[in-house]
Design a protein around this motif. Structure first.
Motif, PDB file in Angstrom:
ATOM      1  N   ARG A   1       8.452 -17.962  49.805  1.00 56.03           N
ATOM      2  CA  ARG A   1       9.316 -19.006  49.258  1.00 56.03           C
ATOM      3  C   ARG A   1       9.627 -18.772  47.781  1.00 56.03           C
ATOM      4  N   GLN A   2       8.688 -18.166  47.103  1.00 56.97           N
ATOM      5  CA  GLN A   2       8.785 -18.019  45.661  1.00 56.97           C
ATOM      6  C   GLN A   2       9.594 -16.777  45.266  1.00 56.97           C
ATOM      7  N   ILE A   3       9.791 -15.890  46.245  1.00 53.96           N
ATOM      8  CA  ILE A   3      10.460 -14.634  45.886  1.00 53.96           C
ATOM      9  C   ILE A   3      11.976 -14.797  45.932  1.00 53.96           C
ATOM     10  N   ASN A   4      12.585 -14.773  44.751  1.00 58.09           N
ATOM     11  CA  ASN A   4      14.038 -14.891  44.632  1.00 58.09           C
ATOM     12  C   ASN A   4      14.471 -14.089  43.406  1.00 58.09           C
ATOM     13  N   ILE A   5      15.713 -14.212  43.016  1.00 59.60           N
ATOM     14  CA  ILE A   5      16.194 -13.419  41.885  1.00 59.60           C
ATOM     15  C   ILE A   5      15.388 -13.720  40.621  1.00 59.60           C
ATOM     16  N   ASP A   6      15.157 -15.038  40.380  1.00 55.03           N
ATOM     17  CA  ASP A   6      14.401 -15.439  39.189  1.00 55.03           C
ATOM     18  C   ASP A   6      13.047 -14.749  39.111  1.00 55.03           C
ATOM     19  N   PHE A   7      12.460 -14.573  40.277  1.00 60.59           N
ATOM     20  CA  PHE A   7      11.124 -13.991  40.344  1.00 60.59           C
ATOM     21  C   PHE A   7      11.079 -12.639  39.633  1.00 60.59           C
ATOM     22  N   PHE A   8      12.184 -11.891  39.733  1.00 60.40           N
ATOM     23  CA  PHE A   8      12.220 -10.556  39.129  1.00 60.40           C
ATOM     24  C   PHE A   8      12.847 -10.542  37.731  1.00 60.40           C
ATOM     25  N   THR A   9      13.565 -11.627  37.373  1.00 63.28           N
ATOM     26  CA  THR A   9      14.333 -11.574  36.132  1.00 63.28           C
ATOM     27  C   THR A   9      13.825 -12.533  35.053  1.00 63.28           C
ATOM     28  N   LYS A  10      12.935 -13.465  35.407  1.00 63.84           N
ATOM     29  CA  LYS A  10      12.469 -14.425  34.416  1.00 63.84           C
ATOM     30  C   LYS A  10      10.992 -14.228  34.108  1.00 63.84           C
ATOM     31  N   LYS A  11      10.623 -14.633  32.930  1.00 64.53           N
ATOM     32  CA  LYS A  11       9.218 -14.557  32.530  1.00 64.53           C
ATOM     33  C   LYS A  11       8.416 -15.632  33.258  1.00 64.53           C
ATOM     34  N   ALA A  12       7.106 -15.468  33.202  1.00 66.19           N
ATOM     35  CA  ALA A  12       6.242 -16.466  33.825  1.00 66.19           C
ATOM     36  C   ALA A  12       6.401 -17.796  33.102  1.00 66.19           C
ATOM     37  N   PRO A  13       6.375 -18.904  33.863  1.00 68.95           N
ATOM     38  CA  PRO A  13       6.518 -20.218  33.247  1.00 68.95           C
ATOM     39  C   PRO A  13       5.252 -20.570  32.471  1.00 68.95           C
ATOM     40  N   ASP A  14       5.376 -21.571  31.579  1.00 65.33           N
ATOM     41  CA  ASP A  14       4.128 -22.044  30.979  1.00 65.33           C
ATOM     42  C   ASP A  14       3.566 -23.155  31.858  1.00 65.33           C
ATOM     43  N   THR A  15       2.360 -23.538  31.554  1.00 65.64           N
ATOM     44  CA  THR A  15       1.658 -24.433  32.465  1.00 65.64           C
ATOM     45  C   THR A  15       2.341 -25.794  32.570  1.00 65.64           C
ATOM     46  N   TYR A  16       3.034 -26.226  31.484  1.00 66.63           N
ATOM     47  CA  TYR A  16       3.704 -27.535  31.511  1.00 66.63           C
ATOM     48  C   TYR A  16       4.879 -27.528  32.486  1.00 66.63           C
ATOM     49  N   GLU A  17       5.738 -26.487  32.358  1.00 66.26           N
ATOM     50  CA  GLU A  17       6.887 -26.351  33.272  1.00 66.26           C
ATOM     51  C   GLU A  17       6.412 -26.369  34.725  1.00 66.26           C
ATOM     52  N   ALA A  18       5.344 -25.620  34.974  1.00 65.80           N
ATOM     53  CA  ALA A  18       4.828 -25.523  36.335  1.00 65.80           C
ATOM     54  C   ALA A  18       4.339 -26.880  36.806  1.00 65.80           C
ATOM     55  N   MET A  19       3.679 -27.625  35.909  1.00 67.28           N
ATOM     56  CA  MET A  19       3.118 -28.910  36.290  1.00 67.28           C
ATOM     57  C   MET A  19       4.222 -29.872  36.705  1.00 67.28           C
ATOM     58  N   VAL A  20       5.321 -29.865  35.927  1.00 65.21           N
ATOM     59  CA  VAL A  20       6.445 -30.742  36.226  1.00 65.21           C
ATOM     60  C   VAL A  20       7.021 -30.418  37.608  1.00 65.21           C
ATOM     61  N   ALA A  21       7.222 -29.131  37.855  1.00 68.23           N
ATOM     62  CA  ALA A  21       7.807 -28.702  39.132  1.00 68.23           C
ATOM     63  C   ALA A  21       6.892 -29.076  40.297  1.00 68.23           C
ATOM     64  N   VAL A  22       5.612 -28.826  40.137  1.00 63.99           N
ATOM     65  CA  VAL A  22       4.673 -29.130  41.212  1.00 63.99           C
ATOM     66  C   VAL A  22       4.663 -30.636  41.465  1.00 63.99           C
ATOM     67  N   GLY A  23       4.705 -31.396  40.353  1.00 66.24           N
ATOM     68  CA  GLY A  23       4.707 -32.850  40.484  1.00 66.24           C
ATOM     69  C   GLY A  23       5.920 -33.341  41.245  1.00 66.24           C
ATOM     70  N   ALA A  24       7.086 -32.683  41.035  1.00 62.18           N
ATOM     71  CA  ALA A  24       8.316 -33.095  41.705  1.00 62.18           C
ATOM     72  C   ALA A  24       8.435 -32.472  43.094  1.00 62.18           C
ATOM     73  N   GLY A  25       7.436 -31.685  43.483  1.00 60.54           N
ATOM     74  CA  GLY A  25       7.461 -31.042  44.796  1.00 60.54           C
ATOM     75  C   GLY A  25       8.474 -29.926  44.883  1.00 60.54           C
ATOM     76  N   GLU A  26       8.850 -29.339  43.737  1.00 61.53           N
ATOM     77  CA  GLU A  26       9.827 -28.256  43.747  1.00 61.53           C
ATOM     78  C   GLU A  26       9.148 -26.905  43.632  1.00 61.53           C
ATOM     79  N   VAL A  27       9.959 -25.857  43.855  1.00 62.83           N
ATOM     80  CA  VAL A  27       9.476 -24.497  43.645  1.00 62.83           C
ATOM     81  C   VAL A  27       9.252 -24.299  42.156  1.00 62.83           C
ATOM     82  N   ILE A  28       8.133 -23.681  41.800  1.00 61.51           N
ATOM     83  CA  ILE A  28       7.840 -23.467  40.383  1.00 61.51           C
ATOM     84  C   ILE A  28       8.900 -22.554  39.780  1.00 61.51           C
TER      85      ILE A  28
END
Lengths: 260, 285, 295
Positions: free
Chosen positions: C51-78
């Motif tokens: 599910r996580q493997i998409n274009i962003d996966f190869f072209t963007k840097k790793a998120p910081d923990t805050y961004e990830a927390m927000v996404a997880v909280g909203a039930g979205e893909v990190i």
């Protein structure tokens, strides 16, 4: 070929319409029928690739080990269809000696002789073991040469001694028939002579079937001879008759060295 | 004029010197780094199981980690044995040369390609809950959990050499045993194994050597307790995992203690691999 | 020999047949058990990671923990990817290869050239020892040699040094094995024509064994690409894409380790592991292909 079976009265082994193929298209042995006479030496001759070893290995169902080999036909041992016997029982009644001496390198001479019992999970009393070892080694005229070194590994012996040890190993079960696949081809002339003399002795008690590429050897020691060519049994009869007056021209050509 | 042949020979010789210098340099660096430990703690370091970094009462010993390393590796080899040995028989004897043997062989090779950290994740998310459910350890961490994952990791190393050795046993010998009426099981037990045993033994020695030095997966599963494990389900630490765990914050005597553990690990794996290689040399001659 | 007949009766024979079947059955059972982990692991990675493997996966840097927390909280893909890890892995493997391949080839050629000389035997033993050294110990060494003395801090060069020392023994061994397979006559033909030695190596030995040498190199890379422990002690990791050789650098396995330790980002471990494993498998597949084409 049916007349050949009749030639042999009360055979120990009876081969009927036996065919063996290694793959679907090519047959290595084609429709061979023959009876093997008790207490005689029967030689199977023929040029290399003629199917003589394949035929021999069909008798104790060695081909069963290889799933790609297909065997059709029947073989009877003392009137019993070998297809109905377990291979374990059949092979115990039919001993085999191979082209190259192959004593078990991890076992002593003593253990090599009774390897059949050990492999079959039969426990023997110590005295019985010693009796069997001595008797079998005496039968192959090896006892006097090795009696003081029974605990040594079998592979320390000379090639000829090793082959006689392998014959002793096959004899330990008192089989009805002994199959030998070119048993002297890896031996020097002196060792060969010893093995040949031994086989002449053994036919008193055993029925011997031997594959050989050496016509002179067949002439020296066999009572009956088969000549095979391209998978077929061309001619089968008393050795004396065949060597003096072969019926088939191909047999004659082989015996006179036209091809080998 | 020096001939080009001479130049080439000299370059080749110098490059060979490089690998010797690198290896010797490694040993010297490790020894150099362990000097503080031997000055202040001495040989007691090896037999002591104390690990106390509190300033003032600093005390370091490697025994807890040596014990943890040996325990995980032995559990691994014990679990690995039936699996790897059966697989060697499957590929090298029962189905030798067939398509199914090639497929199984490829899958086993793939085990060697999975990174250690991925094994750690799998152990953490799949195996650890299982250990908890079985009631073997409340958190699911410990020597046993690490040992099971290690067992899977070393399977390809144990299998590949055993398979080759089993294939090498001549069919002449096997046929001789069959011709005496033996079953396949009897041929395997009485002919195949006795003739291949030193090679099979070697492959498990070398696999054991692998297990000793594995780091990531073990670090993630062993529970990271700096004590001699109280049972095989208890938590502990191995020599490799304590280095990975504590290196980040290490200074002074503690750093020296970790380096000394590295030196010990180097020596132990060297000895185990040396034994394996010696047996192979004997077997081949 | 009545005893033999008695023991070898029908009952004993049946028992042996049963034992034989049981033995074969357990060999097959344990073999299937052996291959089940690889299937389970691959399944787990694909099922949880795709599910996580998409274009962003190869072209963007790793998120910081805050961004990830927000996404997880909203039930979205990190959001974000692992570009810093991919770049770091490729960069450090490249530097490691620059060191290890030439040295490995030279020493492999040296061992082939010297064959059974005594000194070559010593070198072979040293190579064996080096191959057996646990990777964490190589991390310690690279820390002392490079982090402490050359780059004065965690760096890509330190990570590459540890990886290069791991690669070398593998390349040396495969080079020697490959060269041994080249028929002697080819080399003698070169000598007979008066070709100088270095040209025979460059023009005859290396081209004839090229596919074998390449296979050895690819397999060596596949062995080190997933290494984590030595990089923790040397390259440390970084949130940025870094190509400066003396700065801390990320790598895919290092990112997996960070994600694993961060509850907000833990969902990212599967896709990153999946990618790492696919890289290893691809290298293996490629080398198998080369071997297959050669024979």
């Amino acid at each position: 070929m049916s007349e050949l079976i009749k030639q042999i009265s009360d055979p120990v082994l009876e081969i009927r319409d036996l065919s063996v193929s290694y793959n679907k298209d090519k047959s290595a042995v084609t429709a061979v029928s023959a009876g093997i006479k008790k207490n005689r030496v029967t030689a199977i001759m023929g040029p290399s690739g003629c199917g003589k070893s394949t035929l021999l290995r069909a008798i104790n169902r060695m081909h069963d080990l290889y799933p790609n080999v297909e065997t059709v036909g029947d073989i009877f041992l003392n009137g019993e269809d070998t297809a109905d016997m377990s291979t374990m029982m059949l092979r115990r009644k039919i001993g085999m000696v191979f082209q190259r001496p192959n004593p078990f390198p991890t076992m002593s001479i003593h253990d090599n002789v009774i390897a059949g019992y050990k492999l079959n999970g039969i426990r023997l009393q110590k005295s019985d073991k010693n009796d069997i070892v001595e008797k079998s080694l005496r039968d192959v005229a090896l006892w006097d040469e090795v009696k003081d070194s029974l605990i040594k590994k079998g592979t320390f012996l000379s090639g000829g001694q090793q082959q006689r040890l392998c014959i002793a190993r096959a004899l330990a079960f008192k089989p009805d028939v002994i199959l030998l696949d070119e048993p002297t081809s890896a031996l020097d002339p002196v060792a060969t002579k010893k093995v040949e003399e031994l086989l002449m002795q053994l036919k008193k008690d055993y029925t011997i079937v031997m594959v050989t590429h050496n016509m002179a050897q067949a002439a020296r020691i066999s009572d009956f001879s088969m000549f095979m060519y391209l998978g077929e049994l061309i001619e089968y009869g008393k050795t004396k008759d065949m060597f003096i007056k072969p019926i088939d021209t191909r047999t004659e050509e082989y015996l006179t060295g036209k091809f080998s | 004029m020096i001939s080009s042949e001479r130049v080439v020979k000299i370059v080749l010789f110098l490059s060979s010197l490089l690998i010797i210098l690198v290896t010797a340099g490694m040993v010297l660096s490790l020894m150099n780094g362990s000097i503080p430990v031997f000055k202040e703690i001495g040989l007691r370091f090896i037999i002591s199981s104390q690990w106390n970094p509190t300033e003032g009462s600093e005390e370091y010993g490697a025994m807890a980690f040596i014990a943890g390393t040996l325990m995980t590796s032995f559990i691994a080899i014990i679990i690995c044995f039936p699996l790897a040995f059966s697989t060697s028989l499957f590929i090298g004897e029962y189905y030798s040369g067939t398509r199914i043997a090639r497929i199984v062989g490829t899958l086993v090779d793939m085990l060697a390609g999975i990174p250690s950290i991925v094994y750690g994740l799998w152990g953490f998310y799949v195996l650890r809950p299982l250990i908890v459910d079985l009631g073997l350890n409340a958190q699911g961490f410990g020597i046993f959990t690490a040992g099971v994952v290690l067992a899977i990791m070393i399977i390809p190393y144990a299998t590949s050499i055993s398979t080759e050795i089993i294939k090498m046993v001549s069919s002449d010998l096997k046929e001789a045993a069959y011709s005496l009426g033996a079953t396949r099981r009897e041929v395997i037990l009485n002919v195949l194994i006795p003739n291949a045993r030193s090679g099979i033994f070697t492959s498990f020695v070398l696999a054991f050597g692998r297990a000793l030095g594995e780091t990531m997966a073990v670090t993630m599963l062993i529970g990271n307790a700096n004590i001699i494990p109280d049972s095989i389900f208890g938590a502990g630490n191995t020599m490799a995992s304590v280095i990975a765990n504590q290196f980040g914050e290490a200074e002074g005597l503690k750093l020296s203690a970790l380096i000394t553990i590295g030196l010990l690990l180097f020596v132990i794996t060297g000895i185990i691999n040396g034994i394996g290689k010696l047996i192979i040399k004997k077997f081949n001659s | 020999m009545a005893f033999a007949k008695q023991i070898s009766g029908e009952g004993a024979l049946k028992r042996r047949v049963v034992k034989n079947r049981l033995f074969a059955g357990s060999v097959i059972f344990f073999s299937m058990l052996t291959i089940s982990p690889i299937l389970l692991i691959v399944y787990k990675l694909v099922a949880k990671g795709y599910r996580q493997i998409n274009i962003d996966f190869f072209t963007k840097k790793a998120p910081d923990t805050y961004e990830a927390m927000v996404a997880v909280g909203a039930g979205e893909v990190i959001p974000g990817g692992i570009l810093n890890g991919i770049a770091g892995t490729l960069y450090m493997v490249f530097i490691a290869s620059l060191i290890a391949i030439p040295v490995g080839l030279l020493i492999g050629i040296f061992l082939y050239d010297q064959q059974s000389k005594r000194y070559a035997g010593v070198v072979r033993d040293v190579v064996d020892i080096l191959q057996g050294v646990p990777s964490i110990v190589l991390g310690l060494i690279a820390y002392f040699w490079v982090v402490k003395n050359i780059t004065n801090g965690f760096s890509a060069l330190a990570g590459s040094t540890a990886l290069a020392i791991m690669m070398m023994p593998l390349i040396i061994r495969s080079t020697e094995e490959t060269l041994k397979m080249i028929p002697e006559t080819i080399i003698e033909a070169g000598f007979a024509l008066g070709v100088p030695y270095h040209k025979i190596i460059l023009r005859v030995l290396i081209p004839s064994g090229f596919s074998g040498l390449l296979t050895g190199i690819l397999l060596a890379i596949s062995r080190i690409i997933g290494e984590t422990a030595p990089l923790m002690l040397t390259a440390l990791g970084s949130m940025q894409v870094n190509f400066q050789i003396d700065k801390p650098t990320s790598a895919i396995p290092l990112l997996i380790w960070e994600f694993y330790n961060d509850p907000n980002m833990v969902d990212l471990i599967w896709s990153s592991s999946l990618l790492l494993m696919m890289m290893v498998l691809l290298l293996n597949l490629l080398s198998r292909q080369i071997i297959a084409r050669r024979s």
